[in-house]
Design an enzyme around this catalytic site. Structure first.
Site, PDB file in Angstrom:
ATOM      1  N   GLY A  58       0.401  14.989  19.914  1.00  0.00           N
ATOM      2  CA  GLY A  58       0.131  15.958  18.927  1.00  0.00           C
ATOM      3  C   GLY A  58      -0.456  17.373  19.541  1.00  0.00           C
ATOM      4  O   GLY A  58       0.010  18.275  18.781  1.00  0.00           O
ATOM      5  N   ASN A  87       1.650   2.256  14.627  1.00  0.00           N
ATOM      6  CA  ASN A  87       0.845   1.357  13.979  1.00  0.00           C
ATOM      7  C   ASN A  87       0.890   1.173  12.565  1.00  0.00           C
ATOM      8  O   ASN A  87       0.497   0.166  12.095  1.00  0.00           O
ATOM      9  CB  ASN A  87      -0.554   1.667  14.598  1.00  0.00           C
ATOM     10  N   TYR A  88       1.372   2.294  11.897  1.00  0.00           N
ATOM     11  CA  TYR A  88       1.686   2.170  10.677  1.00  0.00           C
ATOM     12  C   TYR A  88       3.112   3.029  10.503  1.00  0.00           C
ATOM     13  O   TYR A  88       3.252   4.054   9.610  1.00  0.00           O
ATOM     14  CB  TYR A  88       0.597   3.016   9.762  1.00  0.00           C
ATOM     15  N   GLY A 136      -0.540  10.568  15.795  1.00  0.00           N
ATOM     16  CA  GLY A 136      -0.161   9.814  16.913  1.00  0.00           C
ATOM     17  C   GLY A 136      -1.210  10.214  17.958  1.00  0.00           C
ATOM     18  O   GLY A 136      -2.218  10.287  17.579  1.00  0.00           O
ATOM     19  N   GLY A 137      -0.791  10.149  19.204  1.00  0.00           N
ATOM     20  CA  GLY A 137      -1.847  10.588  20.379  1.00  0.00           C
ATOM     21  C   GLY A 137      -1.640  11.822  20.788  1.00  0.00           C
ATOM     22  O   GLY A 137      -1.308  12.840  20.128  1.00  0.00           O
ATOM     23  N   ASP A 138      -1.942  11.947  22.050  1.00  0.00           N
ATOM     24  CA  ASP A 138      -2.081  13.212  22.573  1.00  0.00           C
ATOM     25  C   ASP A 138      -0.829  14.260  22.582  1.00  0.00           C
ATOM     26  O   ASP A 138      -0.772  15.493  22.497  1.00  0.00           O
ATOM     27  CB  ASP A 138      -2.091  13.072  24.437  1.00  0.00           C
ATOM     28  N   THR A 158       9.374   4.757  18.276  1.00  0.00           N
ATOM     29  CA  THR A 158      10.417   3.586  18.831  1.00  0.00           C
ATOM     30  C   THR A 158       9.980   2.286  18.376  1.00  0.00           C
ATOM     31  O   THR A 158      10.834   1.594  17.572  1.00  0.00           O
ATOM     32  CB  THR A 158      10.569   3.766  20.254  1.00  0.00           C
ATOM     33  N   ARG A 191       0.884  -1.348   0.005  1.00  0.00           N
ATOM     34  CA  ARG A 191       0.173   0.101  -0.031  1.00  0.00           C
ATOM     35  C   ARG A 191       0.909   1.429   0.115  1.00  0.00           C
ATOM     36  O   ARG A 191       0.548   2.329  -0.526  1.00  0.00           O
ATOM     37  CB  ARG A 191      -0.838  -0.113   1.110  1.00  0.00           C
ATOM     38  N   CYS A 237      -6.409   4.178  14.591  1.00  0.00           N
ATOM     39  CA  CYS A 237      -6.996   5.256  14.917  1.00  0.00           C
ATOM     40  C   CYS A 237      -8.547   5.338  14.426  1.00  0.00           C
ATOM     41  O   CYS A 237      -9.241   5.688  15.145  1.00  0.00           O
ATOM     42  CB  CYS A 237      -6.334   6.625  14.669  1.00  0.00           C
ATOM     43  N   GLU A 251      -2.953  13.998  13.006  1.00  0.00           N
ATOM     44  CA  GLU A 251      -3.793  13.292  13.223  1.00  0.00           C
ATOM     45  C   GLU A 251      -3.778  12.553  14.510  1.00  0.00           C
ATOM     46  O   GLU A 251      -2.740  11.760  14.477  1.00  0.00           O
ATOM     47  CB  GLU A 251      -4.224  12.217  11.600  1.00  0.00           C
TER      48      GLU A 251
HETATM   49  O1  G3H Z   1      -4.293   4.638  12.886  1.00  0.00           O
HETATM   50  C1  G3H Z   1      -4.551   5.263  11.932  1.00  0.00           C
HETATM   51  C2  G3H Z   1      -4.571   5.279  10.522  1.00  0.00           C
HETATM   52  O2  G3H Z   1      -4.777   6.474   9.904  1.00  0.00           O
HETATM   53  C3  G3H Z   1      -5.779   4.367  10.138  1.00  0.00           C
HETATM   54  O3  G3H Z   1      -5.650   3.858   8.937  1.00  0.00           O
HETATM   55  O4  G3H Z   1      -8.119   3.358   8.464  1.00  0.00           O
HETATM   56  O5  G3H Z   1      -6.050   2.641   6.949  1.00  0.00           O
HETATM   57  O6  G3H Z   1      -6.400   1.596   9.211  1.00  0.00           O
HETATM   58  P1  G3H Z   1      -6.462   2.744   8.433  1.00  0.00           P
END
Ligand code: G3H
Length: 478
Positions: A238, A158-159, A234-236, A184, A105, A287, A253
């Site tokens: 941001g 996560n990505y 990421g999280g907070d 990390t 992707r 997210c 985001e």
């Molecule tokens: O974790 C946040 C990602 O932007 C979500 O992407 O909807 O492809 O899993 P996704």
């Protein structure tokens, strides 16, 4: 153990002068899997200097040549899908197939970005003055889009690859240079991805990747005067970054609490399938995961039964086996999830499965009859635990959705399209999906959150535009 991955600066792989490293713990084995350099602030300064000077000549490089290099990087990235996926499995415990998909992707995203870039940056505007009151046709205005300078990209765990290239590719096609600070967990996957850009032959210093402790270089990077734009996912953190950053464009985001509103006429098999995909893929660590189900009381029993049957079929285990549910990223994350589960238990939620945890591995759990006084009704577990709140009216569902501090995406299931559109309009989120689970992709769709879910809009086109600014030249006729 032993080897420490080098960081990437001014076109070369380097060891940090700090002599220190950061350990990356494999979420499955909970042992150190890799080590990366703990870069110093001085090294960040050097990276910024080379990013700044590389950008100057990159901006003058013809657009088609920039696109050509990006296409090359995309192809190399796809060729390297197996070793990069291996890193994802070890660093973030992403299931094997999803790890490969993430890399493919990403390659597609880079190519699409190159194509989109040549189109949208290949066009400017021409304005004449006599449309505005009081003016003669004596001024011609030419507009074009110019790069911002140095873009700082901070992707999440996560990505690590995909959400890095979704910042890198738009930045580069638009003529910016790019400094990447990987998370990390996911740092080695990022370094490997950067290696693909290195192999493609981008000029020295145009892309760099600095690894290290957030406490040492985090604020230093985000507050660095050499940074002209920050793209963060990421999280907070941001929110903190947005308060500290200078007067530069920010794309953020952050978290989400995506609601799934289920009406009485919904196709419950479709809903159940989407709840499984939306709530439990990558163990809920997205997210855009469905994070609360708001279902009309009259169909709630039937829906919960269907989801329960599907949860029972989810394969729980290590990512190497391509299990559906894999260990969550860190022990502290698992502890946080457990805290939400125990709170719900204490306050009387119905457990559709028994709560089970081994190390970072948490078995999928559906919590029925969740009420607004439970933390899980509002907080984001980022794990395989999904609350169900029974509602007696659509308004109640919309109200719960809008009472959240988040506003990323949401979804609504009904056969009545007119109703769905009205509900979509009423939901205070960046996107509403009708009859499907929330998702960011396809990657050229706009992607944005409101409230604490972020600022700016992503998606390939929006990111390219966001990473440029308008430049005008006015020709004054005699
Ligand atoms: O974790 C946040 C990602 O932007 C979500 O992407 O909807 O492809 O899993 P996704």
């Amino acid at each position: 153990e032993g080897d420490v991955y080098k960081y990437y600066s001014d076109g070369e792989w380097r060891k940090s002068s700090s002599g220190k490293s950061v350990a990356i713990i494999n979420p499955t084995t909970r042992k150190t899997q890799y080590k990366v350099q703990a870069c110093t602030q001085e090294e960040v300064n050097k990276v910024m200097d080379s990013a700044k000077s590389a950008q100057k000549s990159w901006a003058k490089t013809p657009l088609w040549k920039r696109a050509e290099l990006l296409h090359k990087a995309a192809a190399i990235l796809k060729e390297h899908k197996a070793p990069i996926a291996e890193c994802l499995i070890k660093e973030i415990a992403k299931p094997a197939k999803d790890s490969v998909t993430e890399v493919v992707r990403s390659g597609d995203l880079v190519s699409y970005c190159a194509e989109e870039g040549v189109r949208i940056l290949g066009e400017g505007k021409f304005l004449v003055s006599d449309s505005f009151p009081g003016n003669e046709r004596t001024k011609y205005c030419l507009t074009s889009k110019i790069p911002l300078g140095v873009v700082l990209a901070i992707p999440p765990f996560n990505y690590p690859v995909n959400l890095a290239v979704s910042k890198i590719a738009p930045a580069l096609i638009a003529g910016n240079s790019l400094v990447l600070k990987p998370p990390t967990q996911g740092a080695v996957s990022c370094l490997h991805m950067v290696h693909c850009f290195h192999l493609a032959g981008f000029p020295k210093g145009l892309i760099s990747c600095v690894t290290g402790k957030g406490s040492e270089i985090g604020d230093f990077l985000t507050m660095h005067p050499g940074v002209n734009c920050i793209s963060f996912t990421g999280g907070d953190t941001g929110i903190a970054i947005s308060k500290k950053a200078g007067m530069i464009p920010l794309q953020m985001e952050l978290g989400g609490k995506d609601a799934c509103i289920v009406l009485e006429d919904a196709d419950l098999d479709l809903v159940a399938a989407n709840i499984i995909k939306g709530g439990f893929s990558y163990s809920g660590q997205r997210c855009t995961a469905i994070k609360v189900v708001l279902v009309m009381e009259s169909v709630a029993d039937a829906l919960v039964e269907k989801v329960k049957a599907k949860v029972a079929k989810l394969r729980v285990g290590p990512p190497e086996d391509d299990s559906d549910i894999t260990p969550v990223v860190t022990e502290s994350s698992a502890n946080y999830i457990e805290g939400l589960v125990l709170d719900a238990k204490e306050k009387g939620a119905t457990f559709c499965q028994e709560y089970r945890r081994e190390g970072n591995l948490i078995w999928p759990l559906l919590l029925d009859n969740v009420r607004p006084d439970m933390r899980i009704a509002w907080e984001e577990p980022f794990g395989p635990v999904l609350p169900v709140i029974r509602i007696n009216s659509v308004e109640e569902g919309i109200h719960h959705c809008n009472a959240s501090n988040f506003g990323l995406q949401g979804c609504v299931f009904t056969k009545d399209v007119n109703k769905a559109i009205l509900i979509s309009d009423a939901m205070e989120t960046g996107t509403v999906q009708i009859n499907s689970a929330p998702a960011r992709g396809p990657d050229h769709f706009p992607f944005q959150g409101i409230k604490d879910s972020g600022i700016g809009s992503q998606g390939i086109t929006n990111s390219i535009n966001m990473m440029t600014k308008v430049k005008t030249t006015v020709i004054n006729l005699p």
